[in-house]
Design a protein around this motif. Structure first.
Motif, PDB file in Angstrom:
ATOM      1  N   LEU A 295      18.759  -4.186   2.875  1.00 39.10           N
ATOM      2  CA  LEU A 295      17.926  -4.747   1.637  1.00 39.10           C
ATOM      3  C   LEU A 295      18.489  -3.929   0.925  1.00 39.10           C
ATOM      4  O   LEU A 295      18.542  -4.673  -0.411  1.00 39.10           O
ATOM      5  CB  LEU A 295      16.973  -5.145   1.767  1.00 39.10           C
ATOM      6  CG  LEU A 295      15.215  -5.834   1.122  1.00 39.10           C
ATOM      7  CD1 LEU A 295      16.314  -7.067   0.558  1.00 39.10           C
ATOM      8  CD2 LEU A 295      13.948  -5.829   1.836  1.00 39.10           C
ATOM      9  N   ASP A 296      17.972  -2.473   0.489  1.00 35.75           N
ATOM     10  CA  ASP A 296      18.268  -1.090  -0.281  1.00 35.75           C
ATOM     11  C   ASP A 296      19.647  -1.762  -0.955  1.00 35.75           C
ATOM     12  O   ASP A 296      19.384  -2.570  -2.379  1.00 35.75           O
ATOM     13  CB  ASP A 296      17.800  -0.330  -0.466  1.00 35.75           C
ATOM     14  CG  ASP A 296      16.337  -0.197   0.095  1.00 35.75           C
ATOM     15  OD1 ASP A 296      15.384  -0.502  -0.338  1.00 35.75           O
ATOM     16  OD2 ASP A 296      16.401   0.562   0.988  1.00 35.75           O
ATOM     17  N   LEU A 297      20.486  -1.917  -0.774  1.00 32.99           N
ATOM     18  CA  LEU A 297      21.971  -2.163  -1.093  1.00 32.99           C
ATOM     19  C   LEU A 297      22.324  -3.659  -1.457  1.00 32.99           C
ATOM     20  O   LEU A 297      22.313  -3.262  -2.324  1.00 32.99           O
ATOM     21  CB  LEU A 297      23.210  -1.603   0.468  1.00 32.99           C
ATOM     22  CG  LEU A 297      24.249  -1.584  -0.117  1.00 32.99           C
ATOM     23  CD1 LEU A 297      24.352  -0.751  -1.850  1.00 32.99           C
ATOM     24  CD2 LEU A 297      25.415  -1.480   0.892  1.00 32.99           C
ATOM     25  N   GLN A 298      21.227  -5.067  -0.867  1.00 38.95           N
ATOM     26  CA  GLN A 298      21.693  -5.703  -1.341  1.00 38.95           C
ATOM     27  C   GLN A 298      21.274  -5.799  -2.583  1.00 38.95           C
ATOM     28  O   GLN A 298      21.993  -6.479  -3.000  1.00 38.95           O
ATOM     29  CB  GLN A 298      21.757  -7.097   0.084  1.00 38.95           C
ATOM     30  CG  GLN A 298      21.974  -7.008   1.011  1.00 38.95           C
ATOM     31  CD  GLN A 298      21.834  -7.905   2.487  1.00 38.95           C
ATOM     32  OE1 GLN A 298      20.257  -8.424   1.666  1.00 38.95           O
ATOM     33  NE2 GLN A 298      22.120  -7.425   3.202  1.00 38.95           N
ATOM     34  N   VAL A 299      20.012  -5.557  -2.926  1.00 40.85           N
ATOM     35  CA  VAL A 299      19.036  -6.056  -4.159  1.00 40.85           C
ATOM     36  C   VAL A 299      19.718  -5.064  -4.982  1.00 40.85           C
ATOM     37  O   VAL A 299      19.618  -5.475  -6.242  1.00 40.85           O
ATOM     38  CB  VAL A 299      18.013  -5.682  -3.948  1.00 40.85           C
ATOM     39  CG1 VAL A 299      16.961  -5.119  -5.524  1.00 40.85           C
ATOM     40  CG2 VAL A 299      16.715  -6.473  -2.423  1.00 40.85           C
ATOM     41  N   ALA A 300      20.257  -3.474  -4.575  1.00 44.55           N
ATOM     42  CA  ALA A 300      21.488  -3.085  -5.979  1.00 44.55           C
ATOM     43  C   ALA A 300      22.079  -3.354  -6.212  1.00 44.55           C
ATOM     44  O   ALA A 300      22.329  -3.624  -7.396  1.00 44.55           O
ATOM     45  CB  ALA A 300      20.937  -1.459  -5.453  1.00 44.55           C
ATOM     46  N   ALA A 301      22.839  -3.910  -5.721  1.00 47.06           N
ATOM     47  CA  ALA A 301      24.067  -4.622  -5.438  1.00 47.06           C
ATOM     48  C   ALA A 301      24.061  -5.824  -6.455  1.00 47.06           C
ATOM     49  O   ALA A 301      24.453  -6.011  -7.614  1.00 47.06           O
ATOM     50  CB  ALA A 301      25.103  -5.213  -4.668  1.00 47.06           C
ATOM     51  N   LEU A 302      23.208  -6.695  -6.519  1.00 42.27           N
ATOM     52  CA  LEU A 302      22.756  -7.637  -6.953  1.00 42.27           C
ATOM     53  C   LEU A 302      22.193  -7.500  -8.243  1.00 42.27           C
ATOM     54  O   LEU A 302      22.627  -8.305  -9.315  1.00 42.27           O
ATOM     55  CB  LEU A 302      21.358  -8.189  -6.045  1.00 42.27           C
ATOM     56  CG  LEU A 302      22.680  -9.252  -4.892  1.00 42.27           C
ATOM     57  CD1 LEU A 302      21.499 -10.414  -4.596  1.00 42.27           C
ATOM     58  CD2 LEU A 302      23.349 -10.563  -5.773  1.00 42.27           C
ATOM     59  N   ARG A 303      21.046  -5.964  -8.490  1.00 44.65           N
ATOM     60  CA  ARG A 303      21.180  -6.096  -9.590  1.00 44.65           C
ATOM     61  C   ARG A 303      22.047  -5.549 -11.230  1.00 44.65           C
ATOM     62  O   ARG A 303      22.469  -5.800 -12.068  1.00 44.65           O
ATOM     63  CB  ARG A 303      20.052  -4.720  -9.483  1.00 44.65           C
ATOM     64  CG  ARG A 303      18.518  -5.094  -9.433  1.00 44.65           C
ATOM     65  CD  ARG A 303      17.581  -3.571  -9.352  1.00 44.65           C
ATOM     66  NE  ARG A 303      17.486  -3.975 -10.955  1.00 44.65           N
ATOM     67  CZ  ARG A 303      17.599  -2.234 -11.700  1.00 44.65           C
ATOM     68  NH1 ARG A 303      17.308  -1.679 -10.550  1.00 44.65           N
ATOM     69  NH2 ARG A 303      17.414  -1.987 -12.444  1.00 44.65           N
ATOM     70  N   GLU A 304      22.860  -4.685  -9.849  1.00 45.08           N
ATOM     71  CA  GLU A 304      24.209  -4.388 -10.623  1.00 45.08           C
ATOM     72  C   GLU A 304      25.174  -5.330 -11.226  1.00 45.08           C
ATOM     73  O   GLU A 304      26.175  -5.038 -12.090  1.00 45.08           O
ATOM     74  CB  GLU A 304      24.960  -3.213 -10.338  1.00 45.08           C
ATOM     75  CG  GLU A 304      24.404  -2.186  -9.589  1.00 45.08           C
ATOM     76  CD  GLU A 304      24.743  -1.065 -10.994  1.00 45.08           C
ATOM     77  OE1 GLU A 304      25.557  -1.677 -11.867  1.00 45.08           O
ATOM     78  OE2 GLU A 304      23.886   0.275 -11.133  1.00 45.08           O
ATOM     79  N   LEU A 305      25.083  -6.355 -10.431  1.00 39.94           N
ATOM     80  CA  LEU A 305      26.044  -7.855 -11.130  1.00 39.94           C
ATOM     81  C   LEU A 305      25.792  -8.616 -11.721  1.00 39.94           C
ATOM     82  O   LEU A 305      26.339  -9.216 -12.539  1.00 39.94           O
ATOM     83  CB  LEU A 305      26.531  -8.332  -9.482  1.00 39.94           C
ATOM     84  CG  LEU A 305      27.163  -7.883  -8.112  1.00 39.94           C
ATOM     85  CD1 LEU A 305      27.473  -8.617  -7.254  1.00 39.94           C
ATOM     86  CD2 LEU A 305      28.715  -7.706  -9.106  1.00 39.94           C
ATOM     87  N   ARG A 306      23.831  -8.599 -12.224  1.00 37.45           N
ATOM     88  CA  ARG A 306      23.188  -9.473 -13.168  1.00 37.45           C
ATOM     89  C   ARG A 306      22.968 -10.938 -12.218  1.00 37.45           C
ATOM     90  O   ARG A 306      23.198 -11.506 -12.866  1.00 37.45           O
ATOM     91  CB  ARG A 306      23.754  -9.085 -14.411  1.00 37.45           C
ATOM     92  CG  ARG A 306      23.848  -7.715 -14.585  1.00 37.45           C
ATOM     93  CD  ARG A 306      24.089  -8.151 -16.582  1.00 37.45           C
ATOM     94  NE  ARG A 306      24.139  -6.791 -17.333  1.00 37.45           N
ATOM     95  CZ  ARG A 306      25.222  -5.742 -17.119  1.00 37.45           C
ATOM     96  NH1 ARG A 306      26.206  -5.805 -16.438  1.00 37.45           N
ATOM     97  NH2 ARG A 306      25.202  -4.474 -17.959  1.00 37.45           N
ATOM     98  N   TRP A 307      23.044 -10.269 -11.146  1.00 33.64           N
ATOM     99  CA  TRP A 307      22.789 -11.678 -10.184  1.00 33.64           C
ATOM    100  C   TRP A 307      20.832 -12.243 -10.004  1.00 33.64           C
ATOM    101  O   TRP A 307      20.946 -13.231  -9.292  1.00 33.64           O
ATOM    102  CB  TRP A 307      23.295 -12.033  -8.806  1.00 33.64           C
ATOM    103  CG  TRP A 307      24.810 -12.347  -9.146  1.00 33.64           C
ATOM    104  CD1 TRP A 307      25.704 -12.336 -10.626  1.00 33.64           C
ATOM    105  CD2 TRP A 307      26.222 -12.615  -8.414  1.00 33.64           C
ATOM    106  NE1 TRP A 307      26.985 -12.563 -10.119  1.00 33.64           N
ATOM    107  CE2 TRP A 307      27.201 -12.070  -8.989  1.00 33.64           C
ATOM    108  CE3 TRP A 307      26.067 -12.323  -7.055  1.00 33.64           C
ATOM    109  CZ2 TRP A 307      28.440 -12.271  -7.941  1.00 33.64           C
ATOM    110  CZ3 TRP A 307      27.675 -11.930  -6.076  1.00 33.64           C
ATOM    111  CH2 TRP A 307      28.905 -12.920  -7.124  1.00 33.64           C
TER     112      TRP A 307
END
Length: 231
Positions: free
Chosen positions: A140-152
């Motif tokens: 979950l931490d990685l998914q949320v971090a990736a979505l933040r970086e992608l601005r999704w």
């Protein structure tokens, strides 16, 4: 007695129940369906966990876009639009394998439309302050971090964790970078946690080796973008 570490607590809880088991999963999914953040959501990121299959089915049935993380994010995210999926095909469509014929892989360079405004995840345990105990692999931490970086992510995105009643605890050991939930949904209740902040997860590059980054589609893209910004 000193407080249990996260791993010791995780093992203690898992020893009391079958891994991946969520009693009354259908009932819990229906309770989630009544939650205001779910009813207002346009795009839902849902964990690929077996016990959340009904949540994924409901998401499509309710006309919402569905974003599925592939295992370990190695092939990124899968995007499903319910308008192109007939009711008889939904069960096959909500399976998170990269070859899913009903899903598209959204390009990382473009905004996701609509952005993710609800995240639904499983967990080993949760506390009323929103702190979570996962399986130890940081999905979950990685998914949320990736979505933040992608601005999704929508600025007002809400995180809901779904689990059984016995896994809601008063407190959990936490670290500063841990993602917290805004809601806890169980077969018998929907609980608003004390967490009001949007998720602030970031990718901890120093904890990732080069092989992991090279083999992960999302991380490889984001690492390259991060390097480009610095040069």
């Amino acid at each position: 007695m000193p407080p249990l570490t996260k791993e010791a607590l995780r093992q203690e809880i898992l020893s009391r129940k079958q891994a991946g088991d969520l009693p009354d999963a259908g009932r819990t999914a229906e309770r989630l369906r009544k939650l205001t953040p779910y009813r207002k959501a346009l795009c839902v990121l849902c964990s690929p966990a077996r016990e959340l299959q009904q949540v994924r089915l409901n998401t499509l049935a309710d006309g919402k876009k569905l974003l599925l993380p592939t295992p370990f994010l190695q092939k990124g995210f899968l995007f499903l639009d319910p308008r192109g999926i007939s009711p008889s095909k939904r069960l096959k469509a909500v399976q998170p394998h990269p070859g899913n014929p009903f899903a598209a892989r959204p390009p990382y360079q473009k905004p996701l439309a609509p952005p993710v405004d609800l995240i639904v995840s499983d967990a080993v345990a949760a506390a009323r302050d929103g702190s979570l105990l996962g399986d130890g692999r940081g999905h979950l931490d990685l998914q949320v971090a990736a979505l933040r970086e992608l601005r999704w992510l929508h600025p007002a995105v809400q995180i809901v964790v779904v689990l059984d009643d016995d896994s809601v605890l008063e407190a959990l050991p936490v670290e500063a970078y841990d993602v917290r939930a805004h809601w806890i949904v169980t077969p018998s209740a929907a609980v608003r946690t004390s967490c009001i902040e949007p998720p602030g997860a970031t990718i901890l590059w120093e904890r990732l080796d080069r092989k992991t980054v090279r083999r992960n589609d999302v991380l490889f893209h984001l690492r390259g973008r991060s390097i480009d910004k610095r040069t």
